[in-house]
Structure formats: C-alpha cells, structure tokens
Design a protein around this motif. Structure first.
Motif, PDB file in Angstrom:
ATOM      1  N   SER A 183       0.788  -1.278  -0.053  1.00  0.00           N
ATOM      2  CA  SER A 183       0.188   0.149   0.082  1.00  0.00           C
ATOM      3  C   SER A 183       0.887   1.340   0.051  1.00  0.00           C
ATOM      4  CB  SER A 183      -0.858  -0.042   1.185  1.00  0.00           C
ATOM      5  OG  SER A 183      -1.483   1.361   1.423  1.00  0.00           O
ATOM      6  N   ASP A 185       0.269   3.760   1.447  1.00  0.00           N
ATOM      7  CA  ASP A 185       0.417   4.246   3.042  1.00  0.00           C
ATOM      8  C   ASP A 185       1.501   3.707   3.837  1.00  0.00           C
ATOM      9  OD1 ASP A 185      -3.015   5.091   3.280  1.00  0.00           O
ATOM     10  OD2 ASP A 185      -2.365   3.624   1.806  1.00  0.00           O
ATOM     11  N   GLU A 206      -3.409   1.488  -3.485  1.00  0.00           N
ATOM     12  CA  GLU A 206      -4.802   1.247  -2.404  1.00  0.00           C
ATOM     13  C   GLU A 206      -5.569   0.188  -2.693  1.00  0.00           C
ATOM     14  OE1 GLU A 206      -6.554   4.870  -1.534  1.00  0.00           O
ATOM     15  OE2 GLU A 206      -5.060   6.137  -0.828  1.00  0.00           O
ATOM     16  N   PRO A 218      -4.457  -2.904   5.160  1.00  0.00           N
ATOM     17  CA  PRO A 218      -4.522  -1.551   4.923  1.00  0.00           C
ATOM     18  C   PRO A 218      -5.844  -0.972   4.674  1.00  0.00           C
ATOM     19  CG  PRO A 218      -2.785  -2.786   4.109  1.00  0.00           C
ATOM     20  CD  PRO A 218      -3.737  -3.874   4.629  1.00  0.00           C
ATOM     21  N   ASN A 219      -6.762  -1.680   4.003  1.00  0.00           N
ATOM     22  CA  ASN A 219      -8.257  -0.991   3.338  1.00  0.00           C
ATOM     23  C   ASN A 219      -8.996  -0.859   4.660  1.00  0.00           C
ATOM     24  OD1 ASN A 219      -7.917  -0.648   0.932  1.00  0.00           O
ATOM     25  ND2 ASN A 219      -8.489  -2.727   0.234  1.00  0.00           N
ATOM     26  N   ARG A 222      -7.324   2.327   6.798  1.00  0.00           N
ATOM     27  CA  ARG A 222      -7.670   3.599   5.784  1.00  0.00           C
ATOM     28  C   ARG A 222      -9.026   4.049   5.805  1.00  0.00           C
ATOM     29  NH1 ARG A 222      -6.533   1.615   1.321  1.00  0.00           N
ATOM     30  NH2 ARG A 222      -4.218   1.548   1.620  1.00  0.00           N
ATOM     31  N   LYS A 223      -9.984   2.940   5.596  1.00  0.00           N
ATOM     32  CA  LYS A 223     -11.371   3.389   5.736  1.00  0.00           C
ATOM     33  C   LYS A 223     -11.813   3.932   7.070  1.00  0.00           C
ATOM     34  CE  LYS A 223     -12.723   0.636   1.559  1.00  0.00           C
ATOM     35  NZ  LYS A 223     -13.686  -0.518   1.213  1.00  0.00           N
ATOM     36  N   GLN A 225      -9.846   5.355   9.191  1.00  0.00           N
ATOM     37  CA  GLN A 225      -9.256   6.789   9.367  1.00  0.00           C
ATOM     38  C   GLN A 225     -10.076   7.870   8.625  1.00  0.00           C
ATOM     39  OE1 GLN A 225      -5.377   6.177   7.600  1.00  0.00           O
ATOM     40  NE2 GLN A 225      -4.496   5.454   9.443  1.00  0.00           N
ATOM     41  N   ARG A 226     -10.459   7.567   7.535  1.00  0.00           N
ATOM     42  CA  ARG A 226     -11.375   8.531   6.590  1.00  0.00           C
ATOM     43  C   ARG A 226     -12.830   8.643   6.974  1.00  0.00           C
ATOM     44  NH1 ARG A 226      -9.175   6.464   0.537  1.00  0.00           N
ATOM     45  NH2 ARG A 226      -6.933   7.188   0.897  1.00  0.00           N
ATOM     46  N   MET A 235      -2.243   3.186  10.901  1.00  0.00           N
ATOM     47  CA  MET A 235      -2.070   2.188   9.948  1.00  0.00           C
ATOM     48  C   MET A 235      -1.832   0.706  10.829  1.00  0.00           C
ATOM     49  SD  MET A 235      -3.507   2.634   6.795  1.00  0.00           S
ATOM     50  CE  MET A 235      -2.837   1.434   6.111  1.00  0.00           C
TER      51      MET A 235
END
Length: 379
Positions: A183, A185, A206, A218-219, A222-223, A225-226, A235
């Motif tokens: 990723s 990130d 990503e 990672p997904n 990341r999701k 976090q968003r 992460m």
C-alpha cells in the motif's frame, strides 16, 4: 523454548476428504509485536515455501538463544487445498477448481463489517483505538460460519493475521525479477524490506481491484481513518506481497539467501536481537498504475526480444508473435511494442499465447491513463 508445530484438519467438501494445514509459532507469547508469515497461497508458487523452510530453523535457534522480541506465526504452505488441485499432471494451484476463484482474490472488505461496532467508541488514544478496531474484527470473525473447506481455510488465515503488526504474503510471478506489492500508505516505511530483498521494484496501490490478501488490513485502517478524521487511527499493520522471482526459481541455495534477507529485515527492526550487515538501497516505490501489463493482441508463438531487467522505451519491440494460422502461418511475425518507458519486470514462461494473454510487465514512472482507477492485476 517456544517453537511449536500446529495443525488443523479441514474437512473436505466430499465424503471422506480431509486436508491438513500445518503452521509454526515461535517467540514469546507476550511479545509486543506479532508477525504473520505465509507462503504459497497460490499453491503452485513454491519459492516462498523454500525461503520459510530455511527461515524456520533460524527463528528456532534465535528463540532458543532468547533473541526474539516478537511472536512469529509461520505458514510455510498456507493453502493445502490448492496443493491437491492437479489436473492431468498439471498443478492448478492458483484457482479453486470448484468456484474458479483465484485464491488471492475476493478477500473481505472488513471496515463495513465493524463500522457500527466502533461507532462512538473512538478516543484520543491511538493505542486504544487500534485495540478497539482489532477487537471488533476479532468478534466479527468469530461470528462467521463458513460452509466449504475453502471458506474455513480463509477464515482460519484471517483469524491468524488480523491482529498482526507485520503480515508478509510470499508469492512468485511467472518468470520475473523480485518485487513487492504494498500500500502507498506503508511506504517509505517498508523500504527496509525492499532493500533487504533487493527488489527490482516496489509497486503500490490502495486498491488493485481484486481484493488481494495483502490489501485487507490496509483498507480496514484507511477506511476507518477516513470515516473518523478527528480521531488518531494508525495503519495498524504493515502488509506486503513479496514476489520471489518466478515459479521455476525454487532452489535450495536461493531460498537460503531469501531467508537470510527476511531474518536481517526483522533484525533491523529490532525484533530479533542480531546485527545484520548493511543493506544496499533498492529502488523506491512506484505506483502500480505506472506498470503496463503488456498483452498479446493476437494468438501465436512468442519470440522475445528483451530479457528481464532490460530497459525499453515506448514503441520498442518486446516480442514478436509468430502466426500459427492463416496464409502466412509459421512465417509471419507481428511485433508487440511497449506502451511505456520502463524496465521488463516479468515475462510469460509459456510461449504459446492466446489473444489478450499477459506477455510482460513493464515498470514505468508515469501513471498510464488506461490503468488509473482500473483493475490492475493480470489475473
């Protein structure tokens, strides 16, 4: 000593069938770091299994000497179901023959499964937020009721990996130089892994479009976090797919070198008390969207004009496709040209190609419009 072998008997989908999965654990049970290593998820890709064959005794000996500062969970051949899928002396270890699904595709999107469970519970404490997310994922996994052997195997693997800090999935390509998928990130954080492997490329995305195993965690983070920008969410796992050359490169001496590279990576991180030699810098990350998957525009016999590692320019001939039908059958040659500047990372080992078959991957530096936002895998 904490070096232990474990096994799980997976009941098959037909009467009388049972498949046994073996794995090892080593290192202190209360270690602050957990490492999940697996090889041969594509069961016909064996270089990673050879590397882990050599790494296991190294970790065993380091543990006996009290040098491990992490808990390692190691699956040298994580897909015994795929080991059994042989058809007329050919190993079809990449796909589940029952469903046709690639064993490294369609892994679950975890964040929607746990979004409600963590809503309103996040705090300003990064560590507590990580623990909350992991607890929610663990609870969701415990609720799953798999039906088929393949589903039970996937659930077992996820239960092993979901709370790990480092997750490395060892694969290989067809005919290839070493490379990594990870990723964006996680770079440049994983540059030390690229250096220890001495890869030709680190390809980042990503979402490559297929639900690959290395993208699951990672997904998730990341999701999260968003969805919760006001809260510190790390992460929580460094994950990568390590591509150890090509399928034919399963050699004892090479596997020992690959194991030493992994050992030195962990030592450099301080989770093995050892002093590795300095590593030579490898190339930095490149967006996977900048890699061309060059495909055959017609069927025929490949005659390559390039070797692995060669640098080409857009328009250069990578291979000729020799016609095998029509008025010029076995006479005509049609050039197949590079669509970008870059290095030849991989080639097809089978030289008869069908139309649209993958012929080579060319790692460039410029994102290709046809690749941006699309399905990035060869499949």
């Amino acid at each position: 000593m904490t070096f232990r072998q474990h096994h799980l008997d997976l009941a098959g989908d037909a009467p009388g069938q049972t498949t046994t999965l073996y794995w090892y654990t080593v290192g202190p049970d209360d270690a602050p770091t957990k490492v999940h290593l697996q090889a041969a998820l594509h069961a016909d890709e064996q270089p990673g299994t050879m590397a882990l064959h050599h790494l296991l005794p190294m970790l065993r000996d380091a543990d006996a000497a009290g040098k491990l500062n992490a808990r390692f969970v190691i699956y040298p051949s994580v897909n015994p179901l795929g080991l059994a899928t042989r058809v007329q002396r050919r190993h079809i270890g990449r796909y589940d023959l029952e469903t046709g699904v690639n064993f490294n595709r369609r892994w679950p999107d975890l964040y929607p499964q746990i979004a409600q469970a963590i809503a309103g519970k996040l705090t300003s404490d990064t560590g507590a937020n990580l623990a909350l997310i992991r607890e929610a994922v663990g609870a969701w996994l415990d609720e799953q009721r798999p039906v088929t052997a393949a589903q039970r195997l996937r659930l077992h693997i996820l239960k092993s990996a979901y709370d790990a800090d480092i997750v490395l999935d060892l694969h290989c390509d067809d005919e290839s130089l070493k490379h990594i998928f990870t990723s964006p990130d996680l770079m440049p954080g994983l540059q030390d892994l690229a250096d220890r492997m001495q890869v030709a490329a680190t390809l980042t995305a990503e979402d490559s479009g297929g639900g690959s195993f290395d993208e699951v965690l990672p997904n998730l983070y990341r999701k999260a976090q968003r969805a919760h920008p006001g809260f510190p969410i790390p992460m929580g796992a460094e994950t990568a797919t390590l591509e150890y050359r090509g399928q034919a490169d399963t050699h004892d001496a090479v596997g020992a070198e690959d194991a030493q590279g992994l050992f030195d990576f962990f030592a450099g991180r301080g989770i093995i008390a050892a002093s590795p030699a300095p590593a030579q810098p490898a190339p930095g990350p490149t967006p996977f969207e900048a890699t061309e998957v060059l495909r055959a525009d017609r069927p025929g016999l490949l005659a390559y004009r390039v070797e692995l590692g060669d640098r080409v320019k857009k328009g250069d001939v990578v291979a000729d496709i020799i016609a095998m039908d029509g008025p010029d059958a076995f006479l005509a040659r049609t050039p197949l040209r590079a669509g970008t500047d870059g290095i030849i990372l991989s080639r097809a080992s089978a030289k008869f190609v069908a139309i649209n078959a993958s012929v080579a991957k060319i790692v460039g530096s410029e994102i290709l419009p046809a690749r941006a936002g699309g399905y990035l895998l060869e499949d």
